[in-house]
Motif scaffolding. Sequence first.
Motif, short mmCIF file in Angstrom:
data_model
loop_
_atom_site.label_atom_id
_atom_site.label_comp_id
_atom_site.label_asym_id
_atom_site.label_seq_id
_atom_site.Cartn_x
_atom_site.Cartn_y
_atom_site.Cartn_z
N LEU A 1 1.29 4.02 -11.06
CA LEU A 1 1.36 2.80 -10.26
C LEU A 1 1.09 1.55 -11.08
N LYS A 2 1.10 1.67 -12.39
CA LYS A 2 0.67 0.56 -13.25
C LYS A 2 1.65 -0.61 -13.21
N ASN A 3 2.90 -0.39 -13.53
CA ASN A 3 3.85 -1.50 -13.65
C ASN A 3 4.55 -1.85 -12.35
N ASN A 4 4.68 -0.89 -11.44
CA ASN A 4 5.28 -1.22 -10.15
C ASN A 4 4.28 -1.90 -9.21
N LYS A 5 3.00 -1.81 -9.54
CA LYS A 5 1.91 -2.50 -8.84
C LYS A 5 1.77 -2.12 -7.38
N LEU A 6 2.23 -0.91 -7.04
CA LEU A 6 1.88 -0.37 -5.74
C LEU A 6 0.37 -0.14 -5.69
N VAL A 7 -0.19 -0.19 -4.50
CA VAL A 7 -1.64 -0.06 -4.34
C VAL A 7 -1.91 1.22 -3.55
N ALA A 8 -2.42 2.22 -4.23
CA ALA A 8 -2.73 3.49 -3.55
C ALA A 8 -3.94 3.29 -2.64
N THR A 9 -3.82 3.74 -1.40
CA THR A 9 -4.96 3.66 -0.49
C THR A 9 -6.04 4.65 -0.93
N PRO A 10 -7.30 4.39 -0.58
CA PRO A 10 -8.35 5.33 -0.98
C PRO A 10 -8.14 6.74 -0.42
N ASP A 11 -7.55 6.81 0.77
CA ASP A 11 -7.28 8.12 1.38
C ASP A 11 -5.97 8.69 0.85
N HIS A 12 -5.94 9.98 0.70
CA HIS A 12 -4.69 10.67 0.38
C HIS A 12 -4.65 11.97 1.19
N LEU A 13 -3.51 12.62 1.16
CA LEU A 13 -3.34 13.87 1.90
C LEU A 13 -2.91 14.97 0.94
N ILE A 14 -3.50 16.15 1.09
CA ILE A 14 -3.04 17.35 0.41
C ILE A 14 -2.74 18.39 1.49
N ILE A 15 -1.47 18.72 1.63
CA ILE A 15 -1.05 19.69 2.65
C ILE A 15 -0.93 21.05 1.97
N ARG A 16 -1.98 21.85 2.08
CA ARG A 16 -2.01 23.17 1.45
C ARG A 16 -1.41 24.23 2.37
N PRO B 1 0.82 -1.21 0.00
CA PRO B 1 0.00 0.00 0.00
C PRO B 1 0.85 1.26 0.00
N ALA B 2 0.35 2.28 -0.67
CA ALA B 2 1.05 3.56 -0.73
C ALA B 2 0.08 4.68 -0.39
N LEU B 3 0.44 5.49 0.58
CA LEU B 3 -0.31 6.70 0.91
C LEU B 3 0.27 7.84 0.09
N LEU B 4 -0.56 8.47 -0.73
CA LEU B 4 -0.12 9.56 -1.59
C LEU B 4 -0.30 10.89 -0.87
N VAL B 5 0.74 11.73 -0.93
CA VAL B 5 0.72 13.02 -0.25
C VAL B 5 1.20 14.10 -1.21
N ALA B 6 0.40 15.15 -1.37
CA ALA B 6 0.80 16.31 -2.17
C ALA B 6 1.06 17.48 -1.24
N VAL B 7 2.11 18.22 -1.53
CA VAL B 7 2.52 19.37 -0.73
C VAL B 7 2.50 20.59 -1.65
N VAL B 8 1.85 21.66 -1.19
CA VAL B 8 1.73 22.83 -2.05
C VAL B 8 1.74 24.09 -1.20
N SER B 9 2.36 25.15 -1.72
CA SER B 9 2.45 26.40 -0.96
C SER B 9 1.14 27.18 -0.99
N GLY B 10 0.30 26.91 -1.99
CA GLY B 10 -0.96 27.62 -2.12
C GLY B 10 -2.15 26.77 -1.74
N ILE B 11 -3.22 26.87 -2.55
CA ILE B 11 -4.47 26.20 -2.19
C ILE B 11 -4.84 25.09 -3.18
N SER B 12 -3.94 24.76 -4.11
CA SER B 12 -4.27 23.70 -5.07
C SER B 12 -3.79 22.36 -4.51
#
Length: 202
Positions: free
Chosen positions: A128-143, A104-115
């Motif tokens: 994630l197609k060929n490495n076959k990591l599995v993204a969890t349904p939850d992700h984080l966006i740190i705005r 499983p992989a938790l995806l996290v985006a970091v941004v200085s603004g609001i996007s």
Amino acid sequence: MELLIVSASQRTGSQSAKIARYLSEKADSFRKINHVELCQYQLPFWDGSADSKSADDSSWPLIAQQIKNADALVLITPEWGGMASPLMKNFLLMCDSQDSAHKPALLVAVVSGISGAYPIAELRMNALKNNKLVATPDHLIIRNVEQVLNHDEPEDKRELHIRERIDYSLHMLMQYAQALKTIRLNHQQQPYPKQQEYCYGV
């Protein structure tokens, strides 16, 4: 259970690395936590050949071993021009499914603004197609990342919400790590006939 946190800013002293350090402190349900800050390593630009990963002075073998040992990953990318960072894309291209598949992989985006939504969408869609990591349904966006997670206590309700969301996401990542470990063991012990014919995702 081992956790590998990968921060993929191309700058040293980055906000992505700051978030990685915070997550490392909060992911205490994992037995061992490693943080790989990609800009601190000597990585080749992957050219499609396995030989490029082990070129002279390449740090990839060290990172590959950490991927192999990990039961779960956290992938942190800054948003650059609406995209995930080139370092993160190169990292994901270099991942060998023998080491990363069904983790499983938790995806996290970091941004200085609001996007911040575009890197998550990009990684979910095609990273994630060929490495076959599995993204969890939850992700984080740190705005507005410069203004948060700088002190021991939250500065306001928005930061409190971010901290609570982080705690929940790490809790769920552990649940997925435990569940997918069973799948990996079953996959090893009961391999599908000719499974190497299906080593690439569709």
